[in-house]
Scaffold this motif. Structure first.
Motif, PDB file in Angstrom:
ATOM      1  N   LEU A   8      64.895  20.981  17.477  1.00 29.98           N
ATOM      2  CA  LEU A   8      66.440  20.667  17.430  1.00 29.98           C
ATOM      3  C   LEU A   8      67.316  21.177  16.489  1.00 29.98           C
ATOM      4  O   LEU A   8      68.268  21.891  16.626  1.00 29.98           O
ATOM      5  CB  LEU A   8      66.618  19.411  18.208  1.00 29.98           C
ATOM      6  CG  LEU A   8      68.098  18.953  18.443  1.00 29.98           C
ATOM      7  CD1 LEU A   8      68.919  19.711  19.390  1.00 29.98           C
ATOM      8  CD2 LEU A   8      68.579  17.398  18.342  1.00 29.98           C
ATOM      9  N   CYS A   9      66.767  20.872  15.507  1.00 30.29           N
ATOM     10  CA  CYS A   9      67.333  21.343  14.151  1.00 30.29           C
ATOM     11  C   CYS A   9      67.224  22.796  14.223  1.00 30.29           C
ATOM     12  O   CYS A   9      68.385  23.454  13.520  1.00 30.29           O
ATOM     13  CB  CYS A   9      66.482  20.794  12.834  1.00 30.29           C
ATOM     14  SG  CYS A   9      66.706  19.085  12.686  1.00 30.29           S
ATOM     15  N   LEU A  15      73.267  27.580  15.062  1.00 32.69           N
ATOM     16  CA  LEU A  15      74.542  27.668  15.569  1.00 32.69           C
ATOM     17  C   LEU A  15      75.522  27.423  14.347  1.00 32.69           C
ATOM     18  O   LEU A  15      76.622  28.107  14.044  1.00 32.69           O
ATOM     19  CB  LEU A  15      75.001  26.405  16.580  1.00 32.69           C
ATOM     20  CG  LEU A  15      74.250  26.506  17.761  1.00 32.69           C
ATOM     21  CD1 LEU A  15      74.539  25.238  18.535  1.00 32.69           C
ATOM     22  CD2 LEU A  15      75.069  27.727  18.588  1.00 32.69           C
ATOM     23  N   ASP A  16      74.913  26.858  13.249  1.00 29.14           N
ATOM     24  CA  ASP A  16      75.805  26.713  11.978  1.00 29.14           C
ATOM     25  C   ASP A  16      75.632  28.017  11.338  1.00 29.14           C
ATOM     26  O   ASP A  16      76.778  28.448  10.746  1.00 29.14           O
ATOM     27  CB  ASP A  16      75.077  25.774  10.962  1.00 29.14           C
ATOM     28  CG  ASP A  16      75.807  25.337   9.968  1.00 29.14           C
ATOM     29  OD1 ASP A  16      77.178  25.416   9.998  1.00 29.14           O
ATOM     30  OD2 ASP A  16      75.270  24.792   8.645  1.00 29.14           O
ATOM     31  N   GLN A  17      74.776  28.782  11.349  1.00 26.52           N
ATOM     32  CA  GLN A  17      74.632  30.275  10.681  1.00 26.52           C
ATOM     33  C   GLN A  17      75.697  31.124  11.514  1.00 26.52           C
ATOM     34  O   GLN A  17      76.255  31.934  10.711  1.00 26.52           O
ATOM     35  CB  GLN A  17      73.111  30.890  10.537  1.00 26.52           C
ATOM     36  CG  GLN A  17      72.419  30.025   9.571  1.00 26.52           C
ATOM     37  CD  GLN A  17      70.972  30.318   9.821  1.00 26.52           C
ATOM     38  OE1 GLN A  17      70.596  31.115  10.735  1.00 26.52           O
ATOM     39  NE2 GLN A  17      69.995  29.724   8.857  1.00 26.52           N
ATOM     40  N   ASN A  18      75.634  30.976  12.758  1.00 31.60           N
ATOM     41  CA  ASN A  18      76.213  31.839  13.645  1.00 31.60           C
ATOM     42  C   ASN A  18      77.959  31.604  13.113  1.00 31.60           C
ATOM     43  O   ASN A  18      78.450  32.484  13.256  1.00 31.60           O
ATOM     44  CB  ASN A  18      76.222  31.495  15.142  1.00 31.60           C
ATOM     45  CG  ASN A  18      76.964  32.590  16.000  1.00 31.60           C
ATOM     46  OD1 ASN A  18      76.965  33.731  15.787  1.00 31.60           O
ATOM     47  ND2 ASN A  18      77.864  31.888  16.759  1.00 31.60           N
ATOM     48  N   ARG A  19      78.113  30.247  12.849  1.00 29.07           N
ATOM     49  CA  ARG A  19      79.737  29.954  12.585  1.00 29.07           C
ATOM     50  C   ARG A  19      80.040  30.542  11.306  1.00 29.07           C
ATOM     51  O   ARG A  19      81.276  30.880  11.240  1.00 29.07           O
ATOM     52  CB  ARG A  19      79.714  28.374  12.411  1.00 29.07           C
ATOM     53  CG  ARG A  19      80.943  27.919  12.315  1.00 29.07           C
ATOM     54  CD  ARG A  19      80.897  26.200  11.948  1.00 29.07           C
ATOM     55  NE  ARG A  19      80.127  26.095  10.822  1.00 29.07           N
ATOM     56  CZ  ARG A  19      80.534  26.201   9.601  1.00 29.07           C
ATOM     57  NH1 ARG A  19      81.529  26.446   9.171  1.00 29.07           N
ATOM     58  NH2 ARG A  19      79.597  25.769   8.628  1.00 29.07           N
ATOM     59  N   THR A  29      82.694  34.195  18.124  1.00 28.37           N
ATOM     60  CA  THR A  29      81.639  33.015  17.719  1.00 28.37           C
ATOM     61  C   THR A  29      81.337  32.155  18.906  1.00 28.37           C
ATOM     62  O   THR A  29      80.003  32.157  19.140  1.00 28.37           O
ATOM     63  CB  THR A  29      82.147  32.253  16.608  1.00 28.37           C
ATOM     64  OG1 THR A  29      82.540  32.864  15.735  1.00 28.37           O
ATOM     65  CG2 THR A  29      81.196  31.401  16.270  1.00 28.37           C
ATOM     66  N   LEU A  30      82.220  32.165  20.019  1.00 28.49           N
ATOM     67  CA  LEU A  30      81.915  31.297  21.189  1.00 28.49           C
ATOM     68  C   LEU A  30      80.763  32.032  22.084  1.00 28.49           C
ATOM     69  O   LEU A  30      79.782  31.457  22.344  1.00 28.49           O
ATOM     70  CB  LEU A  30      83.191  31.118  21.849  1.00 28.49           C
ATOM     71  CG  LEU A  30      82.879  30.066  23.119  1.00 28.49           C
ATOM     72  CD1 LEU A  30      82.176  28.733  22.596  1.00 28.49           C
ATOM     73  CD2 LEU A  30      84.125  29.960  23.780  1.00 28.49           C
ATOM     74  N   VAL A  35      74.925  32.695  23.616  1.00 27.18           N
ATOM     75  CA  VAL A  35      73.786  33.499  23.348  1.00 27.18           C
ATOM     76  C   VAL A  35      72.624  32.587  22.707  1.00 27.18           C
ATOM     77  O   VAL A  35      71.662  32.781  23.181  1.00 27.18           O
ATOM     78  CB  VAL A  35      74.101  34.902  22.924  1.00 27.18           C
ATOM     79  CG1 VAL A  35      72.712  35.643  22.533  1.00 27.18           C
ATOM     80  CG2 VAL A  35      74.962  35.762  23.735  1.00 27.18           C
ATOM     81  N   ILE A  36      72.848  32.260  21.660  1.00 23.57           N
ATOM     82  CA  ILE A  36      72.045  31.396  20.910  1.00 23.57           C
ATOM     83  C   ILE A  36      71.379  30.414  21.830  1.00 23.57           C
ATOM     84  O   ILE A  36      70.213  30.126  21.748  1.00 23.57           O
ATOM     85  CB  ILE A  36      72.626  30.855  19.756  1.00 23.57           C
ATOM     86  CG1 ILE A  36      72.832  31.990  18.771  1.00 23.57           C
ATOM     87  CG2 ILE A  36      71.834  29.829  19.213  1.00 23.57           C
ATOM     88  CD1 ILE A  36      73.952  31.719  17.515  1.00 23.57           C
ATOM     89  N   VAL A  37      72.281  29.679  22.403  1.00 24.88           N
ATOM     90  CA  VAL A  37      71.889  28.408  23.107  1.00 24.88           C
ATOM     91  C   VAL A  37      71.015  28.838  24.349  1.00 24.88           C
ATOM     92  O   VAL A  37      70.029  28.276  24.686  1.00 24.88           O
ATOM     93  CB  VAL A  37      73.133  27.611  23.721  1.00 24.88           C
ATOM     94  CG1 VAL A  37      72.760  26.616  24.755  1.00 24.88           C
ATOM     95  CG2 VAL A  37      73.955  26.820  22.622  1.00 24.88           C
TER      96      VAL A  37
END
Length: 185
Positions: A8-9, A15-19, A29-30, A35-37
């Motif tokens: 999960l981390c 997601l944090d790196q993508n942001r 970014t959304l 895509v990441i999820v």
């Protein structure tokens, strides 16, 4: 097979790196978060618990703010002192008088002797890597900010009817019970 918190981390870190990424290729970014999820769910689909207490725990980790029955009675200052010393979260939540009576009774029945929040969190944080500890703190505080989990997408990816079920049954435990009785997609 159990679901490891570090997996999960990995999602939260990505997601944090993508942001924070400043790339001309992915200005939206959304959509890149989506895509990441989806990719993360596809990769881990076989180990994601979809029924019972495991599913509730999984969803509770993704959406800690949706667990109104879990009140840890920990604010930043108190948590900070515990983490400094440290470097079973239901059991910790059960120590707060603001948590649900049902949770407190279940923990009292399960564990013979009462615990101190401080002692449990010390053991947990001593086992976590720093990036995992970051997400654990944010989970306890029920706020992953500045990371935004695309809630509807995650819920639909978990189970296509979950957003609808939560629309009339605003409890993760009740939603999982209802979905367990439904046919799979």
């Amino acid at each position: 097979m159990s679901f490891n918190f570090s997996i999960l981390c990995d999602l939260l870190n990505e997601l944090d790196q993508n942001r924070t990424r400043k790339s001309s290729k992915t200005p939206n970014t959304l959509s890149s978060s989506n895509v990441i999820v989806v990719s993360w769910f596809n990769k881990h689909d076989r180990i994601i618990p979809r029924e019972g207490p495991g599913a509730v725990a999984f969803l509770s980790c993704l959406f800690p703010e949706r667990r109104a029955d879990r009140v840890f009675n920990l604010q930043e200052k108190r948590l900070e002192s515990i983490i400094k010393q440290a470097q079973g979260l239901d059991r910790v939540a059960a120590t707060s008088t603001f948590s649900s009576i049902k949770l407190r009774q279940r923990m009292e029945a399960k564990y013979a002797e009462p615990i101190r929040t401080h002692d449990v969190l010390l053991r947990i944080f001593q086992r976590l890597y720093s990036s995992e500890a970051k997400w654990m703190v944010r989970m306890i505080l029920k706020n992953y900010s500045p990371v935004q989990i695309p809630e509807t997408l995650v819920m639909q990816t978990f189970y296509f009817l979950l957003p609808n079920v939560l629309g009339f049954q605003n409890s993760l435990e009740a939603a999982v019970r209802i979905m367990s009785g439904m046919p799979a997609q």
